[in-house]
Scaffold this active site. Sequence first.
Site, PDB file in Angstrom:
ATOM      1  N   ASP A  45      28.471 -19.395  16.663  1.00 60.58           N
ATOM      2  CA  ASP A  45      28.326 -20.446  17.686  1.00 60.58           C
ATOM      3  C   ASP A  45      29.708 -21.019  18.023  1.00 60.58           C
ATOM      4  OD1 ASP A  45      28.649 -21.855  15.329  1.00 60.58           O
ATOM      5  OD2 ASP A  45      26.911 -23.170  15.616  1.00 60.58           O
ATOM      6  N   SER A  46      30.757 -20.509  17.356  1.00 60.99           N
ATOM      7  CA  SER A  46      32.134 -20.790  17.788  1.00 60.99           C
ATOM      8  C   SER A  46      32.335 -20.334  19.228  1.00 60.99           C
ATOM      9  CB  SER A  46      33.137 -20.083  16.867  1.00 60.99           C
ATOM     10  OG  SER A  46      32.818 -18.707  16.719  1.00 60.99           O
ATOM     11  N   ASP A  84      24.519 -16.600  14.929  1.00 58.69           N
ATOM     12  CA  ASP A  84      24.405 -17.985  14.470  1.00 58.69           C
ATOM     13  C   ASP A  84      23.198 -18.665  15.089  1.00 58.69           C
ATOM     14  OD1 ASP A  84      26.138 -18.999  12.573  1.00 58.69           O
ATOM     15  OD2 ASP A  84      27.790 -19.239  13.992  1.00 58.69           O
ATOM     16  N   LYS A 114      22.468 -16.555  10.871  1.00 59.21           N
ATOM     17  CA  LYS A 114      23.208 -17.431   9.949  1.00 59.21           C
ATOM     18  C   LYS A 114      22.869 -18.872  10.279  1.00 59.21           C
ATOM     19  CE  LYS A 114      27.876 -18.081  10.288  1.00 59.21           C
ATOM     20  NZ  LYS A 114      27.958 -19.524  10.585  1.00 59.21           N
ATOM     21  N   GLU A 116      23.548 -23.154   8.751  1.00 61.25           N
ATOM     22  CA  GLU A 116      24.457 -23.973   7.957  1.00 61.25           C
ATOM     23  C   GLU A 116      23.703 -24.899   7.008  1.00 61.25           C
ATOM     24  OE1 GLU A 116      27.109 -26.083  10.584  1.00 61.25           O
ATOM     25  OE2 GLU A 116      27.808 -24.234  11.542  1.00 61.25           O
ATOM     26  N   GLU A 183      33.275 -21.731   3.917  1.00 61.18           N
ATOM     27  CA  GLU A 183      34.332 -22.097   4.873  1.00 61.18           C
ATOM     28  C   GLU A 183      35.136 -23.289   4.364  1.00 61.18           C
ATOM     29  OE1 GLU A 183      33.157 -22.405   8.977  1.00 61.18           O
ATOM     30  OE2 GLU A 183      35.095 -23.245   9.580  1.00 61.18           O
TER      31      GLU A 183
HETATM   32  O1  KIV Z   1      30.759 -19.799  14.423  1.00 61.87           O
HETATM   33  C1  KIV Z   1      31.530 -19.087  13.755  1.00 61.87           C
HETATM   34  O2  KIV Z   1      32.351 -18.329  14.276  1.00 61.87           O
HETATM   35  C2  KIV Z   1      31.448 -19.182  12.301  1.00 61.87           C
HETATM   36  C3  KIV Z   1      32.557 -18.573  11.500  1.00 61.87           C
HETATM   37  C4  KIV Z   1      33.802 -19.351  11.652  1.00 61.87           C
HETATM   38  C5  KIV Z   1      32.177 -18.415  10.082  1.00 61.87           C
HETATM   39  O3  KIV Z   1      30.535 -19.757  11.789  1.00 61.87           O
END
Ligand code: KIV
Length: 265
Positions: A45-46, A84, A114, A116, A183
């Site tokens: 989600d970056s 994510d 993924k 959190e 992280e």
């Molecule tokens: O959103 C993302 O790119 C991430 C990584 C930095 C682990 O969660």
Amino acid sequence: MKPVRIPDLRVMKATGTKIAVLTAYDATMARLLDRAGIDVILVGDSVGMVVLGFESTIPVTLDMMIHHTRAVSRGATRALIVADMPFLTYQISADEAIRSAGRLLQEGGAAAVKLEGGRPVLEVVRRMTDYGIPVMGHLGLTPQSVHALGGFRQQAQDADSAARLLDDAKSLEAAGAFSIVLESIPADLASKVSSAVGIPTIGIGAGPHCDGQVLVSYDAFGLNDTSVPPFVRQYAQLAKAIVGATRAYIDEVRAGQFPPEQSRK
Ligand code: KIV
């Protein structure tokens, strides 16, 4: 080359083969990473900060993640694709989490998701994995909690929070997670967690002793050259290359050198 599957990652941990993970958000980047032999592509989600220009990952929606995951799935044929789960798509109820993850798998083409957090998401992880949805955990600096954490800074620096993180990692494994991103935590804690769990840990800003490493591709390739986290190593200088190429193009257009005269035959 044989596609990477989730059990392969556990074998890699067992045999001491480090797992290489990079983020991608579109088909072109996914194709290139795949061609190079990356093990896992994370559709992070970056994308919100790196591609869409948001200040944090919080504005990212499920539809945005599905859109980008689908593009990555079209580009990659070998790498394992993990997507994510965006903010508030898994915290409210396990039912909603299963529905959201289901869309990332069904519409996006991801093999896994993924999410959190530790203790608060254990029941959700348990329910999702019971239904056959592979889940990667994410502990330490969890960017969706950036406001509560007071910024993007290293976590688990005191003994209590380190013990809590270690406990969360063990609980995520017990709940069925197949891997955990660590992280921005101290390297010795990441090492301790990696030895304490049987599933692979993937570090980012967590030192060299994790079972694998992940970087945001735009940071790793120097596409983002303005606010690069200190732990990043840049393997290319693509921002400089693109600015240079753009200037060359502008100069040639202005000088009438591009396009060339068409040859008449
Ligand atoms: O959103 C993302 O790119 C991430 C990584 C930095 C682990 O969660």
